[in-house]
Write a protein that holds these residues in place. Sequence first.
Motif, PDB file in Angstrom:
ATOM      1  N   ALA A  29       0.826  -1.207   0.000  1.00  0.00           N
ATOM      2  CA  ALA A  29       0.000   0.000   0.000  1.00  0.00           C
ATOM      3  C   ALA A  29       0.857   1.252   0.000  1.00  0.00           C
ATOM      4  O   ALA A  29       0.525   2.253  -0.647  1.00  0.00           O
ATOM      5  CB  ALA A  29      -0.932  -0.006   1.213  1.00  0.00           C
ATOM      6  N   MET A  30       1.985   1.204   0.707  1.00  0.00           N
ATOM      7  CA  MET A  30       2.898   2.349   0.759  1.00  0.00           C
ATOM      8  C   MET A  30       3.540   2.585  -0.601  1.00  0.00           C
ATOM      9  O   MET A  30       3.652   3.728  -1.067  1.00  0.00           O
ATOM     10  CB  MET A  30       3.972   2.094   1.816  1.00  0.00           C
ATOM     11  CG  MET A  30       4.846   3.288   2.131  1.00  0.00           C
ATOM     12  SD  MET A  30       3.983   4.460   3.189  1.00  0.00           S
ATOM     13  CE  MET A  30       5.355   5.249   4.014  1.00  0.00           C
ATOM     14  N   LEU A  31       3.968   1.519  -1.256  1.00  0.00           N
ATOM     15  CA  LEU A  31       4.557   1.645  -2.589  1.00  0.00           C
ATOM     16  C   LEU A  31       3.580   2.310  -3.553  1.00  0.00           C
ATOM     17  O   LEU A  31       3.934   3.243  -4.282  1.00  0.00           O
ATOM     18  CB  LEU A  31       4.974   0.271  -3.113  1.00  0.00           C
ATOM     19  CG  LEU A  31       6.127  -0.427  -2.383  1.00  0.00           C
ATOM     20  CD1 LEU A  31       6.244  -1.869  -2.833  1.00  0.00           C
ATOM     21  CD2 LEU A  31       7.441   0.307  -2.623  1.00  0.00           C
ATOM     22  N   GLU A  32       2.350   1.815  -3.572  1.00  0.00           N
ATOM     23  CA  GLU A  32       1.336   2.379  -4.466  1.00  0.00           C
ATOM     24  C   GLU A  32       1.078   3.846  -4.127  1.00  0.00           C
ATOM     25  O   GLU A  32       0.977   4.695  -5.029  1.00  0.00           O
ATOM     26  CB  GLU A  32       0.035   1.583  -4.348  1.00  0.00           C
ATOM     27  CG  GLU A  32       0.101   0.162  -4.892  1.00  0.00           C
ATOM     28  CD  GLU A  32      -0.023   0.103  -6.400  1.00  0.00           C
ATOM     29  OE1 GLU A  32      -0.136   1.170  -7.040  1.00  0.00           O
ATOM     30  OE2 GLU A  32      -0.006  -1.024  -6.940  1.00  0.00           O
ATOM     31  N   ALA A  33       0.997   4.158  -2.837  1.00  0.00           N
ATOM     32  CA  ALA A  33       0.670   5.519  -2.426  1.00  0.00           C
ATOM     33  C   ALA A  33       1.777   6.500  -2.791  1.00  0.00           C
ATOM     34  O   ALA A  33       1.505   7.629  -3.215  1.00  0.00           O
ATOM     35  CB  ALA A  33       0.414   5.555  -0.919  1.00  0.00           C
ATOM     36  N   ILE A  34       3.038   6.092  -2.647  1.00  0.00           N
ATOM     37  CA  ILE A  34       4.147   6.989  -2.983  1.00  0.00           C
ATOM     38  C   ILE A  34       4.176   7.251  -4.481  1.00  0.00           C
ATOM     39  O   ILE A  34       4.324   8.400  -4.935  1.00  0.00           O
ATOM     40  CB  ILE A  34       5.485   6.415  -2.500  1.00  0.00           C
ATOM     41  CG1 ILE A  34       5.517   6.340  -0.966  1.00  0.00           C
ATOM     42  CG2 ILE A  34       6.651   7.251  -3.013  1.00  0.00           C
ATOM     43  CD1 ILE A  34       6.720   5.589  -0.415  1.00  0.00           C
ATOM     44  N   ALA A  35       4.040   6.186  -5.277  1.00  0.00           N
ATOM     45  CA  ALA A  35       4.039   6.371  -6.728  1.00  0.00           C
ATOM     46  C   ALA A  35       2.875   7.257  -7.162  1.00  0.00           C
ATOM     47  O   ALA A  35       3.036   8.159  -7.994  1.00  0.00           O
ATOM     48  CB  ALA A  35       3.967   5.006  -7.424  1.00  0.00           C
ATOM     49  N   GLU A  36       1.697   7.016  -6.594  1.00  0.00           N
ATOM     50  CA  GLU A  36       0.519   7.817  -6.959  1.00  0.00           C
ATOM     51  C   GLU A  36       0.684   9.269  -6.534  1.00  0.00           C
ATOM     52  O   GLU A  36       0.266  10.188  -7.251  1.00  0.00           O
ATOM     53  CB  GLU A  36      -0.732   7.213  -6.323  1.00  0.00           C
ATOM     54  CG  GLU A  36      -1.156   5.891  -6.949  1.00  0.00           C
ATOM     55  CD  GLU A  36      -2.304   5.228  -6.206  1.00  0.00           C
ATOM     56  OE1 GLU A  36      -2.826   5.843  -5.238  1.00  0.00           O
ATOM     57  OE2 GLU A  36      -2.658   4.096  -6.572  1.00  0.00           O
ATOM     58  N   ALA A  37       1.318   9.503  -5.385  1.00  0.00           N
ATOM     59  CA  ALA A  37       1.532  10.875  -4.922  1.00  0.00           C
ATOM     60  C   ALA A  37       2.419  11.634  -5.901  1.00  0.00           C
ATOM     61  O   ALA A  37       2.123  12.777  -6.283  1.00  0.00           O
ATOM     62  CB  ALA A  37       2.160  10.864  -3.528  1.00  0.00           C
ATOM     63  N   GLY A  38       3.510  11.007  -6.308  1.00  0.00           N
ATOM     64  CA  GLY A  38       4.386  11.654  -7.267  1.00  0.00           C
ATOM     65  C   GLY A  38       3.694  11.900  -8.598  1.00  0.00           C
ATOM     66  O   GLY A  38       3.774  13.000  -9.168  1.00  0.00           O
ATOM     67  N   GLU A  39       2.986  10.895  -9.093  1.00  0.00           N
ATOM     68  CA  GLU A  39       2.314  11.023 -10.382  1.00  0.00           C
ATOM     69  C   GLU A  39       1.216  12.083 -10.348  1.00  0.00           C
ATOM     70  O   GLU A  39       0.963  12.751 -11.355  1.00  0.00           O
ATOM     71  CB  GLU A  39       1.747   9.666 -10.796  1.00  0.00           C
ATOM     72  CG  GLU A  39       2.839   8.664 -11.176  1.00  0.00           C
ATOM     73  CD  GLU A  39       2.356   7.224 -11.185  1.00  0.00           C
ATOM     74  OE1 GLU A  39       1.166   6.986 -10.868  1.00  0.00           O
ATOM     75  OE2 GLU A  39       3.177   6.339 -11.496  1.00  0.00           O
ATOM     76  N   SER A  40       0.582  12.271  -9.184  1.00  0.00           N
ATOM     77  CA  SER A  40      -0.482  13.264  -9.076  1.00  0.00           C
ATOM     78  C   SER A  40       0.031  14.688  -9.220  1.00  0.00           C
ATOM     79  O   SER A  40      -0.743  15.609  -9.500  1.00  0.00           O
ATOM     80  CB  SER A  40      -1.213  13.112  -7.737  1.00  0.00           C
ATOM     81  OG  SER A  40      -0.433  13.615  -6.661  1.00  0.00           O
ATOM     82  N   LEU A  41       1.334  14.878  -9.024  1.00  0.00           N
ATOM     83  CA  LEU A  41       1.931  16.211  -9.130  1.00  0.00           C
ATOM     84  C   LEU A  41       2.470  16.506 -10.522  1.00  0.00           C
ATOM     85  O   LEU A  41       2.846  17.643 -10.819  1.00  0.00           O
ATOM     86  CB  LEU A  41       3.060  16.353  -8.113  1.00  0.00           C
ATOM     87  CG  LEU A  41       2.663  16.212  -6.642  1.00  0.00           C
ATOM     88  CD1 LEU A  41       3.913  16.170  -5.770  1.00  0.00           C
ATOM     89  CD2 LEU A  41       1.755  17.355  -6.209  1.00  0.00           C
ATOM     90  N   MET A  42       2.476  15.504 -11.379  1.00  0.00           N
ATOM     91  CA  MET A  42       3.145  15.623 -12.676  1.00  0.00           C
ATOM     92  C   MET A  42       2.589  16.771 -13.510  1.00  0.00           C
ATOM     93  O   MET A  42       3.330  17.485 -14.181  1.00  0.00           O
ATOM     94  CB  MET A  42       3.017  14.298 -13.432  1.00  0.00           C
ATOM     95  CG  MET A  42       4.026  14.109 -14.539  1.00  0.00           C
ATOM     96  SD  MET A  42       5.731  13.888 -13.957  1.00  0.00           S
ATOM     97  CE  MET A  42       5.651  12.264 -13.216  1.00  0.00           C
TER      98      MET A  42
END
Length: 263
Positions: A29-42
Amino acid sequence: MARVSIEVENHIARVTLTRGDKMNALDPAMLEAIAEAGESLMERDDVRVVVLSGEGASFCAGLDVMSFGAMAGGSPEDLLMPRTHGNANLFQQVPLVWRKLPMPVIVALQGVAYGGGFQIALGADVRFAAPGTKFSIMEMKWGIVPDMGGMALLPHLTRSDVIRRLTYTAQSFVAEQALEWGLVSEIVDDPLAAAMELAEEIAGKSPSAIRAAKALIGFAEDNMDDPDAVLLEESRLQATLIGKAHQMEVIAANMQKRPAKFD
């Protein structure tokens, strides 16, 4: 349970790993959340700088051991080989997304940054560390190689012999040694405060020039054997800035001795 929080204020996105009770260890869940957080800022044009940090005593202790046991029961090829995030799998995207972002990323480090946590830090543009912060390329401890993008990032930061020694041994090392090896930018008593201070300074610069600068530095790092291509890209990016609104505002602000305004 939320694993990552994002707060945007004054054009600075504060991204915080919020599993402090587990030293921000990386479960699925942490892996998914970190990747999604970064991608949401793109695509966030309002964000000019990102400050990445971890709540609690440590930045990130690396892969959650229990999660590793569960993942080891499946097919390694099915887990690792699909390119699910452009040129990367999920594990690699977690650090690389910060390198891929168009705006600078500053990371604040304390406690430990082990394994995947260390590789996440490598994806940032600037790394502030508290005195005594501990680091490790931890994977050899578990009989595996670093597999979260570190080998795409480390050669830009330090010598081959340092990379090999740390990878072969999984030795822990402290911020003071990391600074000597070029793996952290600065050692400060309050890394988050230092990160925010630098972020505020960068946020006051021309947004288009800052993004072009990050793109140019990345291009130069990836094309060190092709100086002709670097020179051409330098000229191309410069041509996109000269005479445009942001540059004209910088000139006007300098002449009028006032802060530039880009809103």
